[in-house]
Design a protein around this motif. Structure first.
Motif: not given
Length: 107
Positions: A16-34
């Motif tokens: 669950a911790v690993i999945l939560n970290d992946c979700i945070k990283e994906q959100g950061s990447c989406e912010r960078l993309k936009t």
């Protein structure tokens, strides 16, 4: 535990911790993309790439200075001038002609 294909409580919590970290990283990447980059960044990036490409082309053109190209050393003309000077020193009368430029290029 692996044979039964079940996770215990500690492994489940770690996943669950690993999945939560992946979700945070994906959100950061989406912010960078936009996020819009400043126009200066794009301009100066283009300028730097142009400079590096120009340096590569200059290096390629000066890699072999004796290949009889436009920017190469006019070795034939230099050799002919030396030949004429040596023949003059020896007192020869029938001297060869100097090499003339062809289309303003001395080869």
């Amino acid at each position: 535990m692996f044979r039964t294909k079940q996770l215990n409580e500690l492994e489940s919590e770690h996943m669950a911790v690993i999945l939560n970290d992946c979700i945070k990283e994906q959100g950061s990447c989406e912010r960078l993309k936009t996020f819009p980059f400043p126009r200066q960044y794009a301009y100066f990036s283009g300028v730097y790439v142009w400079i590096l490409l120009t340096m590569e082309q200059v290096g390629d053109s000066s890699e072999d200075p004796f290949s009889m190209g436009l920017n190469d050393v006019p070795i034939s003309a230099i050799c002919r001038d030396i030949e004429i000077e040596l023949l003059e020193i020896l007192g020869e009368i029938n001297l060869p002609e100097k090499i003339a430029p062809v289309a303003d290029v001395l080869l």
